[in-house]
Write a protein that holds these residues in place. Structure first.
Motif, mmCIF file in Angstrom:
data_model
loop_
_atom_site.group_PDB
_atom_site.id
_atom_site.type_symbol
_atom_site.label_atom_id
_atom_site.label_comp_id
_atom_site.label_asym_id
_atom_site.label_seq_id
_atom_site.Cartn_x
_atom_site.Cartn_y
_atom_site.Cartn_z
ATOM 1 N N ALA A 42 0.856 -1.185 0.000
ATOM 2 C CA ALA A 42 0.000 0.000 0.000
ATOM 3 C C ALA A 42 0.891 1.234 0.000
ATOM 4 O O ALA A 42 2.032 1.175 0.454
ATOM 5 N N ALA A 43 0.360 2.350 -0.464
ATOM 6 C CA ALA A 43 1.134 3.590 -0.519
ATOM 7 C C ALA A 43 1.096 4.285 0.844
ATOM 8 O O ALA A 43 0.472 5.326 1.024
ATOM 9 N N CYS A 44 1.743 3.652 1.810
ATOM 10 C CA CYS A 44 1.852 4.236 3.143
ATOM 11 C C CYS A 44 3.237 3.929 3.689
ATOM 12 O O CYS A 44 3.989 3.146 3.104
ATOM 13 N N LEU A 45 3.560 4.559 4.812
ATOM 14 C CA LEU A 45 4.828 4.308 5.484
ATOM 15 C C LEU A 45 4.570 3.521 6.756
ATOM 16 O O LEU A 45 3.470 3.545 7.305
ATOM 17 N N VAL A 46 5.595 2.830 7.220
ATOM 18 C CA VAL A 46 5.492 2.045 8.440
ATOM 19 C C VAL A 46 6.569 2.544 9.399
ATOM 20 O O VAL A 46 7.733 2.694 9.018
ATOM 21 N N ILE A 47 6.158 2.821 10.641
ATOM 22 C CA ILE A 47 7.056 3.353 11.660
ATOM 23 C C ILE A 47 7.240 2.284 12.739
ATOM 24 O O ILE A 47 6.267 1.831 13.333
ATOM 25 N N TYR A 48 8.495 1.899 12.968
ATOM 26 C CA TYR A 48 8.832 0.888 13.969
ATOM 27 C C TYR A 48 9.705 1.493 15.062
ATOM 28 O O TYR A 48 10.649 2.232 14.746
ATOM 29 N N PRO A 49 9.480 1.153 16.336
ATOM 30 C CA PRO A 49 10.487 1.463 17.349
ATOM 31 C C PRO A 49 11.764 0.711 16.964
ATOM 32 O O PRO A 49 11.696 -0.398 16.414
ATOM 33 N N LEU A 50 12.926 1.289 17.220
ATOM 34 C CA LEU A 50 14.182 0.704 16.753
ATOM 35 C C LEU A 50 14.353 -0.764 17.144
ATOM 36 O O LEU A 50 14.706 -1.577 16.277
ATOM 37 N N PRO A 51 14.105 -1.187 18.395
ATOM 38 C CA PRO A 51 14.298 -2.612 18.718
ATOM 39 C C PRO A 51 13.392 -3.547 17.903
ATOM 40 O O PRO A 51 13.815 -4.630 17.500
ATOM 41 N N GLU A 52 12.163 -3.127 17.641
ATOM 42 C CA GLU A 52 11.239 -3.944 16.831
ATOM 43 C C GLU A 52 11.753 -4.030 15.397
ATOM 44 O O GLU A 52 11.719 -5.091 14.771
ATOM 45 N N TRP A 53 12.237 -2.912 14.853
ATOM 46 C CA TRP A 53 12.785 -2.924 13.502
ATOM 47 C C TRP A 53 13.997 -3.847 13.412
ATOM 48 O O TRP A 53 14.144 -4.589 12.435
ATOM 49 N N GLU A 54 14.877 -3.812 14.392
ATOM 50 C CA GLU A 54 16.082 -4.650 14.349
ATOM 51 C C GLU A 54 15.719 -6.125 14.269
ATOM 52 O O GLU A 54 16.361 -6.891 13.558
ATOM 53 N N ARG A 55 14.659 -6.530 14.966
ATOM 54 C CA ARG A 55 14.180 -7.915 14.901
ATOM 55 C C ARG A 55 13.660 -8.232 13.501
ATOM 56 O O ARG A 55 14.016 -9.250 12.901
ATOM 57 N N ILE A 56 12.857 -7.342 12.961
ATOM 58 C CA ILE A 56 12.267 -7.542 11.636
ATOM 59 C C ILE A 56 13.347 -7.514 10.557
ATOM 60 O O ILE A 56 13.341 -8.329 9.631
ATOM 61 N N GLU A 57 14.284 -6.585 10.679
ATOM 62 C CA GLU A 57 15.369 -6.474 9.706
ATOM 63 C C GLU A 57 16.174 -7.768 9.625
ATOM 64 O O GLU A 57 16.510 -8.244 8.532
ATOM 65 N N LYS A 58 16.431 -8.363 10.768
ATOM 66 C CA LYS A 58 17.155 -9.639 10.800
ATOM 67 C C LYS A 58 16.362 -10.724 10.067
ATOM 68 O O LYS A 58 16.922 -11.484 9.272
ATOM 69 N N ASP A 59 15.057 -10.774 10.328
ATOM 70 C CA ASP A 59 14.197 -11.755 9.643
ATOM 71 C C ASP A 59 14.208 -11.538 8.130
ATOM 72 O O ASP A 59 14.282 -12.492 7.355
ATOM 73 N N ILE A 60 14.150 -10.278 7.697
ATOM 74 C CA ILE A 60 14.146 -9.971 6.262
ATOM 75 C C ILE A 60 15.480 -10.371 5.634
ATOM 76 O O ILE A 60 15.521 -10.941 4.542
ATOM 77 N N GLN A 61 16.567 -10.094 6.318
ATOM 78 C CA GLN A 61 17.879 -10.434 5.782
ATOM 79 C C GLN A 61 18.098 -11.939 5.702
ATOM 80 O O GLN A 61 18.884 -12.413 4.888
ATOM 81 N N ASN A 62 17.396 -12.708 6.522
ATOM 82 C CA ASN A 62 17.537 -14.164 6.519
ATOM 83 C C ASN A 62 16.684 -14.853 5.461
ATOM 84 O O ASN A 62 16.759 -16.072 5.294
ATOM 85 N N LEU A 63 15.877 -14.085 4.720
ATOM 86 C CA LEU A 63 15.082 -14.668 3.639
ATOM 87 C C LEU A 63 16.008 -15.075 2.491
ATOM 88 O O LEU A 63 17.077 -14.508 2.319
ATOM 89 N N PRO A 64 15.590 -16.045 1.669
ATOM 90 C CA PRO A 64 16.432 -16.508 0.551
ATOM 91 C C PRO A 64 16.526 -15.468 -0.567
ATOM 92 O O PRO A 64 15.655 -15.373 -1.430
ATOM 93 N N ALA A 65 17.601 -14.693 -0.573
ATOM 94 C CA ALA A 65 17.758 -13.559 -1.488
ATOM 95 C C ALA A 65 17.918 -13.966 -2.950
ATOM 96 O O ALA A 65 17.863 -13.116 -3.832
ATOM 97 N N LEU A 66 18.123 -15.247 -3.230
ATOM 98 C CA LEU A 66 18.249 -15.676 -4.618
ATOM 99 C C LEU A 66 16.897 -15.763 -5.322
ATOM 100 O O LEU A 66 16.837 -15.900 -6.540
ATOM 101 N N LYS A 67 15.811 -15.687 -4.567
ATOM 102 C CA LYS A 67 14.478 -15.671 -5.169
ATOM 103 C C LYS A 67 14.172 -14.234 -5.576
ATOM 104 O O LYS A 67 14.231 -13.315 -4.754
#
Length: 151
Positions: A42-67
């Motif tokens: 959707a055309a919106c922004l998402v605001i995360y408290p830094l600790p919550e973002w760090e958890r999510i960022e780690k999960d995103i980075q662990n996805l299979p980037a070759l897809k």
């Protein structure tokens, strides 16, 4: 937990004052440090408290980037992720590329989503809300995950 729908304003410089009921949890969870990124559905922004973002960022980075679809998602969500901090008056200064993506102007809507907040242009929010209400009418078929909820 972030709850509720609040209408707020953004000034000509791209600053918005975080409402007090959202500012307090942001200060207690992350000393006012947040990460803002785009929502790819959707055309919106998402605001995360830094600790919550760090958890999510780690999960995103662990996805299979070759897809290819995963790589596109990572490129957008991680690429647009911007570290910001509430100033002494509880304001955030939104960078122009994020404002452009979400079509933000003076009138905004802040929508609590539990662990995060969504930031919408008021016009897009009303349009999205109205469409969601139409799509969830009495004849709408609900996914199994929603049917299992007891409200």
């Amino acid at each position: 937990m972030f709850r509720g729908v609040q209408h707020i304003n953004m000034d000509a410089k791209g600053r918005l004052a975080m409402p007090a009921r959202q500012r307090e949890p942001l200060h207690s969870q992350s000393d006012g440090q947040v990460v803002i990124t785009i929502d790819t559905q959707a055309a919106c922004l998402v605001i995360y408290p830094l600790p919550e973002w760090e958890r999510i960022e780690k999960d995103i980075q662990n996805l299979p980037a070759l897809k290819p679809a995963v790589k596109r998602f990572q490129r957008l969500v991680l690429g647009y992720a911007t570290d910001l901090e509430l100033d002494g008056n509880g304001r955030l200064l939104l960078p122009q590329p994020l404002r452009d993506y979400a079509q933000l102007d003076k009138k905004l809507v802040l929508v609590g989503q539990g662990n995060k907040l969504e930031l919408w242009s008021e016009a897009l929010w009303f349009s999205q809300r109205d469409q969601a209400l139409l799509d969830s009418g009495p004849e709408a078929e609900l996914p199994a995950e929603l049917m299992s909820l007891t409200l």
